[in-house]
Design a protein around this motif. Structure first.
Motif, PDB file in Angstrom:
ATOM      1  N   ILE A  71      20.622  40.544   8.459  1.00 54.47           N
ATOM      2  CA  ILE A  71      20.178  40.280   9.594  1.00 54.47           C
ATOM      3  C   ILE A  71      20.599  39.230  10.488  1.00 54.47           C
ATOM      4  O   ILE A  71      20.507  38.133   9.655  1.00 54.47           O
ATOM      5  CB  ILE A  71      18.521  40.619   9.991  1.00 54.47           C
ATOM      6  N   PRO A  72      21.296  39.120  11.319  1.00 51.11           N
ATOM      7  CA  PRO A  72      21.609  37.932  12.283  1.00 51.11           C
ATOM      8  C   PRO A  72      20.540  37.157  12.659  1.00 51.11           C
ATOM      9  O   PRO A  72      19.419  37.623  12.811  1.00 51.11           O
ATOM     10  CB  PRO A  72      22.516  38.476  13.258  1.00 51.11           C
ATOM     11  N   LEU A  73      20.527  35.799  12.537  1.00 53.01           N
ATOM     12  CA  LEU A  73      19.469  35.030  12.797  1.00 53.01           C
ATOM     13  C   LEU A  73      20.045  33.793  13.957  1.00 53.01           C
ATOM     14  O   LEU A  73      20.944  33.641  13.899  1.00 53.01           O
ATOM     15  CB  LEU A  73      18.913  34.321  11.573  1.00 53.01           C
ATOM     16  N   VAL A  74      19.239  33.988  15.009  1.00 52.62           N
ATOM     17  CA  VAL A  74      19.274  32.707  15.999  1.00 52.62           C
ATOM     18  C   VAL A  74      18.060  31.975  15.990  1.00 52.62           C
ATOM     19  O   VAL A  74      16.958  32.303  15.892  1.00 52.62           O
ATOM     20  CB  VAL A  74      19.479  33.541  17.306  1.00 52.62           C
ATOM     21  N   ALA A  75      18.398  30.624  16.066  1.00 52.33           N
ATOM     22  CA  ALA A  75      17.176  29.436  16.008  1.00 52.33           C
ATOM     23  C   ALA A  75      17.020  29.295  17.425  1.00 52.33           C
ATOM     24  O   ALA A  75      17.834  29.260  18.337  1.00 52.33           O
ATOM     25  CB  ALA A  75      17.959  28.264  15.366  1.00 52.33           C
ATOM     26  N   CYS A  76      15.983  28.791  17.801  1.00 56.72           N
ATOM     27  CA  CYS A  76      15.577  28.184  18.968  1.00 56.72           C
ATOM     28  C   CYS A  76      14.454  27.025  19.058  1.00 56.72           C
ATOM     29  O   CYS A  76      13.770  27.016  17.921  1.00 56.72           O
ATOM     30  CB  CYS A  76      14.978  29.349  19.783  1.00 56.72           C
ATOM     31  N   GLY A  77      14.681  26.275  19.967  1.00 50.44           N
ATOM     32  CA  GLY A  77      13.728  25.210  20.199  1.00 50.44           C
ATOM     33  C   GLY A  77      13.827  24.065  21.293  1.00 50.44           C
ATOM     34  O   GLY A  77      14.958  24.641  21.913  1.00 50.44           O
ATOM     35  N   VAL A  78      13.191  23.158  21.506  1.00 52.09           N
ATOM     36  CA  VAL A  78      13.425  22.057  22.583  1.00 52.09           C
ATOM     37  C   VAL A  78      14.687  21.540  22.494  1.00 52.09           C
ATOM     38  O   VAL A  78      15.207  21.239  21.402  1.00 52.09           O
ATOM     39  CB  VAL A  78      12.149  21.256  22.656  1.00 52.09           C
ATOM     40  N   GLU A  79      15.368  21.127  23.684  1.00 49.47           N
ATOM     41  CA  GLU A  79      16.614  20.544  23.794  1.00 49.47           C
ATOM     42  C   GLU A  79      16.689  19.339  23.080  1.00 49.47           C
ATOM     43  O   GLU A  79      17.781  18.833  22.450  1.00 49.47           O
ATOM     44  CB  GLU A  79      16.986  20.323  25.218  1.00 49.47           C
ATOM     45  N   THR A  80      15.544  18.598  22.796  1.00 51.14           N
ATOM     46  CA  THR A  80      15.390  17.072  22.099  1.00 51.14           C
ATOM     47  C   THR A  80      15.813  17.334  20.520  1.00 51.14           C
ATOM     48  O   THR A  80      16.026  16.293  19.991  1.00 51.14           O
ATOM     49  CB  THR A  80      14.274  16.455  22.338  1.00 51.14           C
ATOM     50  N   ASN A  81      15.569  18.675  20.137  1.00 49.88           N
ATOM     51  CA  ASN A  81      15.848  18.658  18.543  1.00 49.88           C
ATOM     52  C   ASN A  81      17.321  19.074  18.395  1.00 49.88           C
ATOM     53  O   ASN A  81      17.700  20.062  17.637  1.00 49.88           O
ATOM     54  CB  ASN A  81      14.952  20.062  18.119  1.00 49.88           C
ATOM     55  N   ALA A  82      18.196  17.957  18.700  1.00 48.91           N
ATOM     56  CA  ALA A  82      19.534  18.119  18.557  1.00 48.91           C
ATOM     57  C   ALA A  82      19.866  18.179  16.964  1.00 48.91           C
ATOM     58  O   ALA A  82      20.756  19.095  16.562  1.00 48.91           O
ATOM     59  CB  ALA A  82      20.306  17.207  19.343  1.00 48.91           C
ATOM     60  N   ALA A  83      19.316  17.324  16.228  1.00 52.83           N
ATOM     61  CA  ALA A  83      19.494  17.280  14.854  1.00 52.83           C
ATOM     62  C   ALA A  83      19.170  18.745  14.041  1.00 52.83           C
ATOM     63  O   ALA A  83      20.154  19.206  13.193  1.00 52.83           O
ATOM     64  CB  ALA A  83      18.975  16.052  14.142  1.00 52.83           C
ATOM     65  N   ALA A  84      17.861  19.167  14.340  1.00 52.86           N
ATOM     66  CA  ALA A  84      17.312  20.413  13.840  1.00 52.86           C
ATOM     67  C   ALA A  84      18.395  21.605  14.269  1.00 52.86           C
ATOM     68  O   ALA A  84      18.589  22.376  13.248  1.00 52.86           O
ATOM     69  CB  ALA A  84      16.115  20.630  14.321  1.00 52.86           C
ATOM     70  N   LYS A  94      23.385  31.957  13.541  1.00 53.22           N
ATOM     71  CA  LYS A  94      24.517  32.579  14.645  1.00 53.22           C
ATOM     72  C   LYS A  94      24.613  31.844  15.681  1.00 53.22           C
ATOM     73  O   LYS A  94      25.593  31.590  16.308  1.00 53.22           O
ATOM     74  CB  LYS A  94      24.421  34.073  14.710  1.00 53.22           C
ATOM     75  N   GLU A  95      23.373  31.418  16.329  1.00 51.32           N
ATOM     76  CA  GLU A  95      23.249  30.778  17.448  1.00 51.32           C
ATOM     77  C   GLU A  95      22.108  29.885  17.731  1.00 51.32           C
ATOM     78  O   GLU A  95      21.197  30.007  16.857  1.00 51.32           O
ATOM     79  CB  GLU A  95      23.421  31.649  18.607  1.00 51.32           C
ATOM     80  N   TYR A  96      22.087  29.089  18.680  1.00 51.83           N
ATOM     81  CA  TYR A  96      20.933  28.128  19.291  1.00 51.83           C
ATOM     82  C   TYR A  96      20.679  28.463  20.648  1.00 51.83           C
ATOM     83  O   TYR A  96      21.537  28.093  21.226  1.00 51.83           O
ATOM     84  CB  TYR A  96      21.422  26.675  18.720  1.00 51.83           C
ATOM     85  N   ILE A 110      20.687  39.458  23.465  1.00 53.32           N
ATOM     86  CA  ILE A 110      20.015  40.750  22.858  1.00 53.32           C
ATOM     87  C   ILE A 110      21.184  41.724  23.262  1.00 53.32           C
ATOM     88  O   ILE A 110      21.575  42.534  22.344  1.00 53.32           O
ATOM     89  CB  ILE A 110      19.105  41.121  23.784  1.00 53.32           C
ATOM     90  N   ALA A 111      21.905  41.528  24.254  1.00 56.76           N
ATOM     91  CA  ALA A 111      23.157  42.359  24.663  1.00 56.76           C
ATOM     92  C   ALA A 111      24.163  42.170  23.455  1.00 56.76           C
ATOM     93  O   ALA A 111      25.021  43.173  22.975  1.00 56.76           O
ATOM     94  CB  ALA A 111      23.748  42.041  26.003  1.00 56.76           C
ATOM     95  N   ALA A 112      24.383  40.974  23.176  1.00 54.86           N
ATOM     96  CA  ALA A 112      25.606  40.692  22.040  1.00 54.86           C
ATOM     97  C   ALA A 112      25.242  41.282  20.644  1.00 54.86           C
ATOM     98  O   ALA A 112      26.001  41.957  20.018  1.00 54.86           O
ATOM     99  CB  ALA A 112      25.689  39.197  21.590  1.00 54.86           C
ATOM    100  N   VAL A 113      23.623  41.474  20.366  1.00 51.15           N
ATOM    101  CA  VAL A 113      23.534  41.998  19.107  1.00 51.15           C
ATOM    102  C   VAL A 113      23.474  43.571  19.263  1.00 51.15           C
ATOM    103  O   VAL A 113      23.847  44.464  18.356  1.00 51.15           O
ATOM    104  CB  VAL A 113      22.172  41.559  18.651  1.00 51.15           C
ATOM    105  N   ALA A 114      23.065  43.850  20.381  1.00 54.53           N
ATOM    106  CA  ALA A 114      22.994  45.558  20.685  1.00 54.53           C
ATOM    107  C   ALA A 114      24.209  46.118  20.689  1.00 54.53           C
ATOM    108  O   ALA A 114      24.302  47.166  20.565  1.00 54.53           O
ATOM    109  CB  ALA A 114      22.035  45.723  21.825  1.00 54.53           C
ATOM    110  N   ARG A 115      25.061  45.249  21.301  1.00 56.93           N
ATOM    111  CA  ARG A 115      26.628  45.761  21.405  1.00 56.93           C
ATOM    112  C   ARG A 115      26.965  46.456  22.689  1.00 56.93           C
ATOM    113  O   ARG A 115      27.685  46.237  23.566  1.00 56.93           O
ATOM    114  CB  ARG A 115      27.419  46.144  20.250  1.00 56.93           C
ATOM    115  N   ASP A 116      26.474  47.754  22.648  1.00 58.16           N
ATOM    116  CA  ASP A 116      26.707  48.639  23.834  1.00 58.16           C
ATOM    117  C   ASP A 116      25.366  48.729  24.674  1.00 58.16           C
ATOM    118  O   ASP A 116      24.503  48.847  24.368  1.00 58.16           O
ATOM    119  CB  ASP A 116      26.784  50.047  22.865  1.00 58.16           C
ATOM    120  N   ALA A 117      25.781  49.004  25.943  1.00 58.34           N
ATOM    121  CA  ALA A 117      24.766  49.034  26.840  1.00 58.34           C
ATOM    122  C   ALA A 117      24.211  50.393  26.769  1.00 58.34           C
ATOM    123  O   ALA A 117      24.687  51.306  26.299  1.00 58.34           O
ATOM    124  CB  ALA A 117      25.574  48.957  28.333  1.00 58.34           C
TER     125      ALA A 117
END
Length: 455
Positions: A71-84, A94-96, A110-117
């Motif tokens: 399963i593809p995984l995308v990380a998310c966090g506040v902009e100050t967490n550059a090292a993380a 795959k992405e932040y 979401i669209a990139a993972v779902a691929r088709d509209a």
């Protein structure tokens, strides 16, 4: 689109959840890595993991790999967490996505993972015939093979079939056979039992069981390993699956849909695809025409994409000029609907005025739209000329065709034998022998400076 959010569901991550749900995603939550893995093992699957960057992402990715969960995984966090963020990408994310979340960025992921509209827009008679057949078979449980070039909308048609079937209220599960490594695909499809292999710390439910009572789409089925095809064939024939490491078969009630952008009959002849599996999948074949063969759809989709992306980017209403519409109809669109959508998205963003002309539209390789349309038109004319010439030769012997080619070339060179031989790629001696033979048979052979009479 099923999204599993991993981490403390509060504040900005909670806002990301709301935005994802507004974008059409079905969202579930797991507060820890252990609960996330348990959720995935239990068959409550996901198409994307959105993980708090402060979680141990490396451990989560290692756990997914150990249990053969792709399963593809995308990380998310506040902009100050550059090292993380850097560590998350290095671990395999795959992405932040920076927080606070941006609605357009969430939608794009979401669209990139779902691929088709999800839109199913068509106007061309060629596509109407496909949809009419789809309507006829939607209510059955027959397996359907959907074929066509990449980007023609095969997955959209599969979703349409499910939505108009008697299983519409049940799960629609899709798996891309080309995107998942061979070593993981068997477990993804059929699941596994605890202890089936190193790292299998619990029972894992596969896509067949996730789709129980609903529809399973095997996307790009032609890329499945030949050895796994036999196990798939049994599952389709008997509606029984064997989990990896399992001791008894598990019954499933599903409808199978499959897509391919390759010619599976050729794959059978090459020995890379089982003929008996093809027969099982191809009860009904829906062949989608290429976009270049659907001019009515090019016009309708073009207007739709221009309006869609002008609105999505907060721009004033934009329209295509008549010249741009003509050029769009003449372009080759090798990437089909997906390429058309990306091209018009780019045109909307870069256009300096509300009227988008052909000069403001460029293809991904930088070619201007007008140039591409002109090149495609010339290519089509050459292909048509070649086809006409080929048909004109049907019913004639090779000797007749060869004689006319030699004499026409000699005519072109005004009887110059040496020049004609060079053009034909044969020796002057061979040419003389052929010409002597034609003269003996009563055919007029022009001498130097002469031409055959033209009727």
């Amino acid at each position: 689109m099923r999204l599993l959010i991993v981490g403390a569901l509060e504040g900005q991550l909670s806002e990301a959840t709301k935005l994802a749900m507004q974008g059409g995603a079905k969202v579930a939550h797991a507060p820890s890595i252990e609960i996330a893995l348990a959720t995935l093992r239990a068959g409550r699957g996901a198409d994307l993991l959105l993980v708090d960057v402060m979680m141990d992402i490396a451990a989560l990715i290692a756990g997914l790999a150990a249990e053969r969960i792709a399963i593809p995984l995308v990380a998310c966090g506040v902009e100050t967490n550059a090292a993380a963020a850097v560590n998350a990408i290095r671990a395999g994310a795959k992405e932040y996505i920076p927080l606070p979340p941006d609605a357009d960025l969430i939608a794009a992921v979401i669209a990139a993972v779902a691929r088709d509209a999800s839109e199913f827009l068509f106007r061309d008679p060629a596509m109407e015939r496909v949809v009419k057949m789809a309507d006829q078979i939607a209510g059955s449980d027959a397996s359907v093979l959907i074929t066509g070039e990449s980007g023609t909308g095969k997955e959209v048609v599969a979703k349409y079939l499910h939505a108009h079937s008697k299983r519409a209220s049940k799960p629609f599960i899709s798996i891309n056979c080309a995107a998942i490594p061979e070593a993981l695909l068997e477990s993804e499809l059929f699941g596994h039992e605890k202890g089936a292999f190193t790292g299998a710390i619990g029972r894992r439910i596969g896509k067949f069981e996730e789709a129980n009572a609903g529809t399973l789409l095997l996307d790009e089925i032609s890329e499945m390993d030949f050895r796994l095809q036999s196990k798939l064939l049994r599952a389709i024939q008997e509606r029984l699956i064997d989990r990896v490491g399992g001791s008894k078969p598990v019954p499933v009630d599903i409808r199978i849909l499959a897509t391919s952008n390759r010619n599976l009959n050729e794959a059978v002849r090459e020995g890379s695809f089982r003929e008996d599996l093809l027969f099982r999948l191809n009860v009904v074949n829906l062949k989608l025409p290429a976009l270049r063969d659907r001019p009515g759809d090019i016009a309708a989709l073009s207007d739709h994409f221009v309006a869609k992306y002008a609105k999505a980017n907060g721009l004033t209403h934009r329209t295509l000029s008549p010249e741009a519409q003509v050029a769009l109809l003449g372009a080759p669109w090798p990437g089909n609907v997906r390429e058309l959508e990306n091209t018009l998205h780019r045109a909307v963003l870069l256009s300096q005025t509300d009227i988008i002309g052909p000069d403001a539209i460029s293809l991904p390789d930088g070619t201007g739209l007008s140039e591409a349309a002109e090149a495609h038109s010339l290519s089509a004319q050459l292909a048509q000329t070649a086809e006409t010439m080929s048909r004109a030769m049907v019913g004639r012997t090779v000797a007749d065709v060869e004689r006319d080619l030699i004499l026409d070339t000699l005519d072109h060179t005004l009887g110059n034998r040496t020049h004609a031989a060079n053009i034909l790629g044969i020796s002057i001696r061979t040419l003389r022998n052929k010409l002597n033979q034609y003269a003996d048979e009563g055919t007029f052979v022009p001498g130097p400076g002469e031409q055959r009479s033209v009727a």
